[in-house]
Write an enzyme that holds these catalytic residues in place. Structure first.
Site, short mmCIF file in Angstrom:
data_model
loop_
_atom_site.label_atom_id
_atom_site.label_comp_id
_atom_site.label_asym_id
_atom_site.label_seq_id
_atom_site.Cartn_x
_atom_site.Cartn_y
_atom_site.Cartn_z
N HIS A 64 -100.77 -3.68 -68.98
CA HIS A 64 -100.12 -4.40 -70.08
C HIS A 64 -98.60 -4.35 -70.00
O HIS A 64 -98.00 -3.35 -69.63
CB HIS A 64 -100.65 -3.96 -71.45
CG HIS A 64 -100.31 -2.57 -71.89
ND1 HIS A 64 -99.20 -2.28 -72.63
CD2 HIS A 64 -100.97 -1.39 -71.76
CE1 HIS A 64 -99.20 -0.99 -72.93
NE2 HIS A 64 -100.26 -0.42 -72.41
N GLU A 115 -101.16 -5.63 -75.87
CA GLU A 115 -102.17 -4.55 -75.81
C GLU A 115 -101.98 -3.58 -76.96
O GLU A 115 -102.94 -3.09 -77.55
CB GLU A 115 -102.06 -3.82 -74.47
CG GLU A 115 -103.19 -2.82 -74.20
CD GLU A 115 -102.90 -1.40 -74.68
OE1 GLU A 115 -103.78 -0.55 -74.58
OE2 GLU A 115 -101.77 -1.12 -75.17
CO CO Z 1 -99.35 2.48 -75.65
ZN ZN Z 2 -100.73 1.57 -72.66
#
Ligand code: CO
Ligand code: ZN
Length: 330
Positions: free
Chosen positions: A62, A195
């Site tokens: 991410h 994320e």
């Molecule tokens: Co994190």
């Molecule tokens: Zn992470």
């Protein structure tokens, strides 16, 4: 590798505002893949054709980090903020923050706040403005800021920076794409958005890739002083995830990563993360499901401005991912 890490930690990339980092990653991975595209949500998807195109592997890291959004500006020029993602107010306070336009501020806590009352609504940003009008020349409601980039070399091959979660995963994925001498399956390197606010970017991107096999690259809590019962040690090698609060990893993937680590003499350990999820979950549940797992990078003080990791672990994670990309599952 170190240069890539320095580059990736030099910009802010709060959930929903990942543009600067995405441009850096795109430039860095382009020479090692066949094509790169950005989807509607902002996920960066780099594709490399495999020797065998029957099965697909998705690698996810991410791009986003936790940060703050401006909610209100007081008459005295003090800026109030709300959190984006799992902020730890005490850890973030009394550090510089930076806005997208370069404005610097200091994150403070209301005076006389008892330690147990330190929540996001007690935090403020002081950019030095003496009035609302002066503040509004630089910052407006809805603007985003994050703790200012920091990258420090410590002793023993260890480093500190903010947002190693998950710049280090992005750097490992790029490093593996760079180092892989062959690519067994059609491989999609996906750099996901959002994320930190609920594994959001990985859901549509996994749905578009529809992987047969999937591996996330993310940080995990290592044995910081006072942490009790944590399975992962800093310097203990690549951490093969067994489970976190979002996913139970496929035994097929756990066994495969273990076998590859043993064959290639890569130092490894097992990870059970008791709080926190990863993009692994989105990939496992996409479409009819995939064989999903995660390689975790042991990290101390996660979601603070001074996350600490050990370069030997980072290299082990990169080697393990490279072995998986080169050799596939069988
Ligand atoms: Co994190
Ligand atoms: Zn992470």
């Amino acid at each position: 590798m170190l240069n890539t890490i320095k580059k990736f930690t030099s910009v802010n990339s709060v959930s929903g505002s990942e543009e600067k980092l995405r441009a850096l990653i795109e430039k860095e991975i382009l020479p090692f893949v066949d094509s790169v595209q950005t989807d509607a949500m902002g996920n960066l998807i780099a594709y490399k054709k495999g020797e065998n195109s029957e099965k697909k592997l998705m690698v996810a890291a991410h791009m986003d980090e936790i940060g703050f959004v401006v909610t209100y500006i007081e008459d005295n020029g003090i800026i109030r903020v709300s959190n984006i993602g799992g902020i730890r107010p005490i850890a973030s306070a009394y550090h510089p923050v930076v806005f997208a336009n370069g404005t610097i501020g200091i994150l403070g806590i209301d005076a006389n706040t008892k330690p147990e009352e330190i929540k996001i609504n007690k935090l403020f940003v002081d950019i030095g403005a003496k009035s609302r009008r002066e503040a509004e020349k630089k910052v407006k409601i809805g603007d985003i800021c994050a703790v200012a980039p920091s990258f420090k070399k410590l002793a023993g091959g260890r480093y500190a920076a903010k947002a190693f979660d998950d710049r280090i995963g992005c750097a490992v994925a790029v490093d593996a794409a760079r180092n892989a001498k062959k690519t067994a399956m059609d491989t999609y390197y996906v750099f996901t958005v959002q994320e930190e606010v609920g594994l959001r970017g990985s859901k549509p991107s996994a749905f578009s890739v529809m992987p047969d096999y999937a591996v996330a690259i993310d940080v995990t809590t290592a044995d910081a002083p006072g942490e009790k019962g944590v399975s992962v040690t800093l310097g203990g090698g690549a951490a093969i995830k067994i489970k976190d609060s979002s996913v139970i990893c496929s035994k097929v993937m756990v066994d495969r990563l273990t076998a590859l680590a043993k064959e290639n003499n890569i130092k490894h350990q097992y990870e059970i993360l008791t709080a926190g999820g990863t993009d692994t979950a989105s990939m496992q549940l996409a479409g009819a499901g995939s064989v999903a797992g995660c390689i975790s990078i042991p990290t101390r003080y996660i979601h603070s401005p001074v996350e600490v990791l050990d370069m030997a672990d980072v290299k082990a994670c990169s080697q393990l991912l490279t072995a998986l990309i080169e050799n596939g599952i069988e």
